[in-house]
Write a protein that holds these residues in place. Structure first.
Motif, PDB file in Angstrom:
ATOM      1  N   GLU A 154       0.816  -1.213   0.000  1.00 46.54           N
ATOM      2  CA  GLU A 154       0.000   0.000   0.000  1.00 46.54           C
ATOM      3  C   GLU A 154       0.854   1.270   0.000  1.00 46.54           C
ATOM      4  N   VAL A 155       0.431   2.220  -0.830  1.00 46.55           N
ATOM      5  CA  VAL A 155       1.055   3.538  -0.933  1.00 46.55           C
ATOM      6  C   VAL A 155       0.202   4.576  -0.224  1.00 46.55           C
ATOM      7  N   VAL A 181       3.639   2.507  11.266  1.00 47.96           N
ATOM      8  CA  VAL A 181       3.843   1.232  10.581  1.00 47.96           C
ATOM      9  C   VAL A 181       4.840   0.383  11.356  1.00 47.96           C
ATOM     10  N   LEU A 206       1.469   8.640   9.861  1.00 42.16           N
ATOM     11  CA  LEU A 206       1.409   7.226   9.487  1.00 42.16           C
ATOM     12  C   LEU A 206       2.240   6.414  10.474  1.00 42.16           C
ATOM     13  N   GLN A 258       7.625   2.438  13.446  1.00 35.04           N
ATOM     14  CA  GLN A 258       7.995   3.800  13.069  1.00 35.04           C
ATOM     15  C   GLN A 258       6.713   4.614  12.956  1.00 35.04           C
ATOM     16  N   GLU A 259       6.833   5.913  13.141  1.00 33.96           N
ATOM     17  CA  GLU A 259       5.744   6.808  12.783  1.00 33.96           C
ATOM     18  C   GLU A 259       6.352   8.053  12.170  1.00 33.96           C
ATOM     19  N   LYS A 260       5.585   8.711  11.308  1.00 27.93           N
ATOM     20  CA  LYS A 260       6.076   9.957  10.708  1.00 27.93           C
ATOM     21  C   LYS A 260       4.894  10.813  10.307  1.00 27.93           C
ATOM     22  N   TYR A 287       8.787   2.134   4.540  1.00 29.73           N
ATOM     23  CA  TYR A 287       9.649   3.313   4.473  1.00 29.73           C
ATOM     24  C   TYR A 287       8.832   4.563   4.172  1.00 29.73           C
ATOM     25  N   PHE A 288       9.454   5.696   4.513  1.00 29.35           N
ATOM     26  CA  PHE A 288       8.895   7.018   4.226  1.00 29.35           C
ATOM     27  C   PHE A 288       9.882   7.763   3.327  1.00 29.35           C
ATOM     28  N   ILE A 289       9.378   8.576   2.424  1.00 27.46           N
ATOM     29  CA  ILE A 289      10.239   9.463   1.633  1.00 27.46           C
ATOM     30  C   ILE A 289       9.617  10.846   1.644  1.00 27.46           C
ATOM     31  N   GLU A 290      10.396  11.836   2.061  1.00 24.85           N
ATOM     32  CA  GLU A 290       9.878  13.206   2.017  1.00 24.85           C
ATOM     33  C   GLU A 290       9.833  13.714   0.579  1.00 24.85           C
ATOM     34  N   LYS A 291       8.984  14.708   0.381  1.00 25.94           N
ATOM     35  CA  LYS A 291       8.745  15.309  -0.942  1.00 25.94           C
ATOM     36  C   LYS A 291      10.043  15.537  -1.700  1.00 25.94           C
ATOM     37  N   TYR A 303       0.333   8.692  -0.263  1.00 17.80           N
ATOM     38  CA  TYR A 303       0.970   9.890  -0.831  1.00 17.80           C
ATOM     39  C   TYR A 303       0.063  11.068  -0.480  1.00 17.80           C
ATOM     40  N   ASP A 363       4.812  14.179   0.543  1.00 17.01           N
ATOM     41  CA  ASP A 363       5.491  13.095   1.250  1.00 17.01           C
ATOM     42  C   ASP A 363       4.818  11.751   0.945  1.00 17.01           C
ATOM     43  N   PHE A 364       5.605  10.697   1.111  1.00 14.77           N
ATOM     44  CA  PHE A 364       5.229   9.358   0.658  1.00 14.77           C
ATOM     45  C   PHE A 364       5.514   8.335   1.750  1.00 14.77           C
ATOM     46  N   GLY A 365       4.614   7.379   1.908  1.00 12.05           N
ATOM     47  CA  GLY A 365       4.859   6.245   2.802  1.00 12.05           C
ATOM     48  C   GLY A 365       4.533   4.951   2.099  1.00 12.05           C
ATOM     49  N   PHE A 366       5.346   3.925   2.345  1.00  9.64           N
ATOM     50  CA  PHE A 366       5.113   2.617   1.721  1.00  9.64           C
ATOM     51  C   PHE A 366       4.935   1.560   2.806  1.00  9.64           C
ATOM     52  N   VAL A 367       3.829   0.839   2.741  1.00  8.35           N
ATOM     53  CA  VAL A 367       3.516  -0.223   3.702  1.00  8.35           C
ATOM     54  C   VAL A 367       3.453  -1.548   2.952  1.00  8.35           C
TER      55      VAL A 367
END
Lengths: 185, 185
Positions: free
Chosen positions: A76-77, A89, A87, A97-99, B23-27, A79, A105-109
């Motif tokens: 799952e993405v 995870v 988020l 982790q959380e952010k 994982y997370f990636i910032e803009k 964005y 910004d993007f998160g990948f699960v």
């Protein structure tokens, strides 16, 4: 010119019933559903992509952490396109982790990773893609919640009847984790 | 804390080398590439999704129509997050459409449908997903163009050497259509 199609999901949809046809959908006019306080809008589903991916948005008010869950066969993405979304995870070894994610910004699960999120500003919006080798599961939201005709957030939260939690999530590769604890703070 | 990984694509990437890790990636901090005047940023590729989907952005200046092309085995999403992008698409029966897309608007291009687009405002951005049963092809851009370390648009357009057009697109399921004509206006 606006074209609407009768599909297996909606009497009037902007998504063509037959795959293989190009189409455009203006902002907000995809297939809409309400679940709790959120509006989910589907722009493409498994029918369009030979079951390889989907594309949807989730919009919501500033609110509570949603229940922790995982997807055994779905990556799952997240964005972010508006507002702010925190988020949470956990990887398959139990590391958490959380952010706080803001627009761009993007998160990948990955599959099998417990996760949850909290909208931390009103009018937040997440673009989502949720798919895996077993298919795509974009119709989860309207089956646990309800399809919606109107635009905009639900005027009252759509709370599923308790029995729905026993049957619907499993059909859409969703496993809720009622005893899960976030230890990130 | 910022974590960078050495991957097969970059010496320092925000995308973990091994699949299965959240994982997370910032803009802006995904894997970057330049092709012509555009910046392409990959946030997830086939390695992360068991080859079911990818997720990237394309940012560019107001400019010319890109060359018409199609993907024999790849379905493609265009979701606009900034600026304005005019998308041209032809179905497999030869019917052509075009539409000016602004933030929140969506376009879907099935496999085998010729298409092209033109950024009609500076600082336009498109979110893309491009995948099909044969896999995902997000590394096309850096193989026809060039990987980039810096943030932001290319300071000079990155023009591929002519020989690259003969070999690279086919490997990434891209077929350019040099004689194609748009008759939509």
């Amino acid at each position: 010119m606006t074209i609407e199609y009768a599909t297996r999901y909606r009497r009037a949809s902007r998504i063509p019933a037959e795959p293989g046809r190009p189409y455009f959908i203006e902002k907000g006019e995809g297939d809409r559903a309400h679940l709790f306080g959120d509006l989910i809008t589907i722009y493409a589903g498994g029918e369009q992509t030979e079951n390889t991916f989907n594309f949807f948005t989730v919009e919501g008010p500033k609110g509570d952490l949603i229940p922790a869950h995982l997807h055994p066969d779905t990556h799952e993405v997240f964005y972010i396109t508006a507002g702010a979304v925190r988020l949470f995870v956990e990887d398959t070894e139990g590391n958490q982790q959380e952010k706080l994610l803001t627009p761009g910004d993007f998160g990948f699960v990955p599959k099998n990773c417990p996760h949850a999120y909290r909208m931390e500003r009103h009018h937040s919006q997440v673009v989502g893609v949720a798919a895996g080798p077993g298919g795509t599961f974009e119709r989860f939201f309207e089956n646990l919640g309800a399809p919606a005709e109107q635009l905009g957030l639900p005027s009252e939260p759509v709370i599923p009847a308790p029995g729905r939690f026993a049957s619907v999530p499993e059909r859409y590769d969703v496993r809720f984790l009622p005893d899960h604890q976030w230890r990130t703070r």
